[in-house]
Design a protein around this motif. Structure first.
Motif, PDB file in Angstrom:
ATOM      1  N   VAL A   1     -26.135  40.033 -57.056  1.00  9.83           N
ATOM      2  CA  VAL A   1     -25.584  39.574 -55.766  1.00  9.83           C
ATOM      3  C   VAL A   1     -24.092  39.297 -55.935  1.00  9.83           C
ATOM      4  N   HIS A   2     -23.755  38.549 -56.974  1.00 13.71           N
ATOM      5  CA  HIS A   2     -22.342  38.207 -57.191  1.00 13.71           C
ATOM      6  C   HIS A   2     -21.520  39.451 -57.529  1.00 13.71           C
TER       7      HIS A   2
ATOM      8  N   ALA B   1     -20.908  41.341 -54.280  1.00 14.00           N
ATOM      9  CA  ALA B   1     -20.034  40.564 -53.376  1.00 14.00           C
ATOM     10  C   ALA B   1     -18.587  40.591 -53.874  1.00 14.00           C
TER      11      ALA B   1
ATOM     12  N   VAL C   1     -24.545  36.439 -47.013  1.00 17.25           N
ATOM     13  CA  VAL C   1     -23.446  36.865 -46.149  1.00 17.25           C
ATOM     14  C   VAL C   1     -23.764  36.368 -44.739  1.00 17.25           C
TER      15      VAL C   1
ATOM     16  N   SER D   1     -21.958  29.917 -49.376  1.00 18.88           N
ATOM     17  CA  SER D   1     -22.620  29.557 -50.640  1.00 18.88           C
ATOM     18  C   SER D   1     -23.837  28.653 -50.402  1.00 18.88           C
TER      19      SER D   1
ATOM     20  N   ASP E   1     -24.476  26.097 -52.068  1.00 21.84           N
ATOM     21  CA  ASP E   1     -24.034  24.700 -52.177  1.00 21.84           C
ATOM     22  C   ASP E   1     -23.668  24.146 -50.796  1.00 21.84           C
TER      23      ASP E   1
HETATM   24  C1  IPE Z   1     -23.733  33.316 -53.532  1.00 22.11           C
HETATM   25  O1  IPE Z   1     -24.423  32.160 -53.397  1.00 22.11           O
HETATM   26  C2  IPE Z   1     -24.102  34.240 -52.400  1.00 22.11           C
HETATM   27  C3  IPE Z   1     -23.334  35.498 -52.368  1.00 22.11           C
HETATM   28  C4  IPE Z   1     -22.417  35.848 -53.234  1.00 22.11           C
HETATM   29  C5  IPE Z   1     -23.650  36.398 -51.264  1.00 22.11           C
HETATM   30  P1  IPE Z   1     -23.993  30.859 -54.253  1.00 22.11           P
HETATM   31  O2  IPE Z   1     -22.514  30.710 -54.209  1.00 22.11           O
HETATM   32  O3  IPE Z   1     -24.801  29.740 -53.715  1.00 22.11           O
HETATM   33  O4  IPE Z   1     -24.476  31.241 -55.688  1.00 22.11           O
HETATM   34  P2  IPE Z   1     -24.370  30.416 -57.038  1.00 22.11           P
HETATM   35  O5  IPE Z   1     -25.425  29.403 -57.055  1.00 22.11           O
HETATM   36  O6  IPE Z   1     -22.993  29.799 -57.079  1.00 22.11           O
HETATM   37  O7  IPE Z   1     -24.576  31.474 -58.065  1.00 22.11           O
END
Ligand code: IPE
Length: 264
Positions: A54-55, A58, A140, A152, A154
């Motif tokens: 995912v990261h 993104a 997203v 996020s 968080d």
């Molecule tokens: C990231 O979620 C979501 C995307 C990049 C789409 P978070 O920011 O909550 O993820 P972590 O917990 O820091 O990895």
């Protein structure tokens, strides 16, 4: 009736981001989920982060920067990876004996300049009423200024805990809590932190894509101000996550409103 709690499982607990693997830490997650089933009675909302893939997607498409500096292809591909990851988490929860209900953050939240400005809380409330665990995640979202962006987990955890008047947020991260650098250069765990201490703390980590620990703590104090207890623990140690959710004093960092008001 026990009060609601919010558990945020960080992306680096779900997958080993440091090694670059996108495999879920299945054994660890199964242990956390089955202990939640066996040892927790009260209502829970689960928020999870993004895993390695995912990261990666993104960041590759710079999706957080919005429509002008990213692309709809990046938006679509990141959304796909988020759905894949969320599906795996939901499957693991069900096979561990929990009853999750997935609420896509991309549908529940609208942001303005990256901040949540409106939300549809109905699916969270309705699933809680039915005894389910609403599960959402960093995702997203469509944004009124940026067109779209990354929201996020968080930020979602803070928003939901505040709006749903949760008693506590437990952040499961891949470190023991807030690690501060002392003047003598040594790193130490800060067990208790008020906002003043946070502002004075020299955080040891390099900020990651979503801001790192200092940004997490800064935002978490919004929930603390609203009366929510916030605990940051090492999610690679299931007993700490479960202990924190049970209201026990575990190794980690507890955020408090202010030391002075605690004394009075
Ligand atoms: C990231 O979620 C979501 C995307 C990049 C789409 P978070 O920011 O909550 O993820 P972590 O917990 O820091 O990895």
């Amino acid at each position: 009736m026990e009060r609601l709690q919010v558990l945020k499982i960080g992306g680096s607990v779900l997958t080993d981001k440091r090694s670059g693997s996108n495999e879920l830490r299945e054994g660890l997650l199964r242990e956390v989920f089955s202990r939640i089933r066996d040892e927790l009675a009260g209502p829970l909302v689960l928020v999870h982060g993004g895993g390695t893939e995912v990261h990666r997607v993104a960041v590759e498409y710079n999706v957080a920067a919005g429509a002008e500096r990213s692309s709809t292809e990046g938006l679509a591909r990141t959304a796909l990876e988020v759905r894949r990851l969320n599906l795996k988490v939901i499957e693991l929860m069900i096979s561990s004996g929990l009853l999750p209900f997935s609420v896509p953050a991309s549908l529940a939240f609208r942001t303005t300049g990256g901040r949540i400005k409106s939300a549809n809380l109905d699916p969270f409330l309705a699933s809680l009423e039915h005894g389910l665990i609403p599960v959402t995640c960093g995702d997203v979202v469509f944004d009124r200024e940026l067109g779209f962006t990354v929201l996020s987990g968080d930020s979602i955890a803070v928003y939901l805990a505040t709006k749903l008047r949760a008693a506590r947020i437990v952040y499961a991260t891949d470190v023991d809590g807030v690690l501060a650098r002392d003047p003598d250069g040594r790193t130490r765990l800060v067990p208790l932190m008020d906002y003043e201490t946070h502002r004075r703390t020299v955080y040891t980590e390099v900020p990651d894509a979503t801001g790192g620990m200092a940004a997490k703590v800064e935002e978490a104090f919004e929930a603390v101000e609203a009366g929510v207890e916030v605990v940051i623990v090492n999610g690679l140690r299931p007993e700490r996550v479960i202990g924190a959710l049970r209201g026990e004093r575990v190794e980690g960092t507890y955020l408090v409103r202010s030391f002075s008001s605690k004394k009075s």
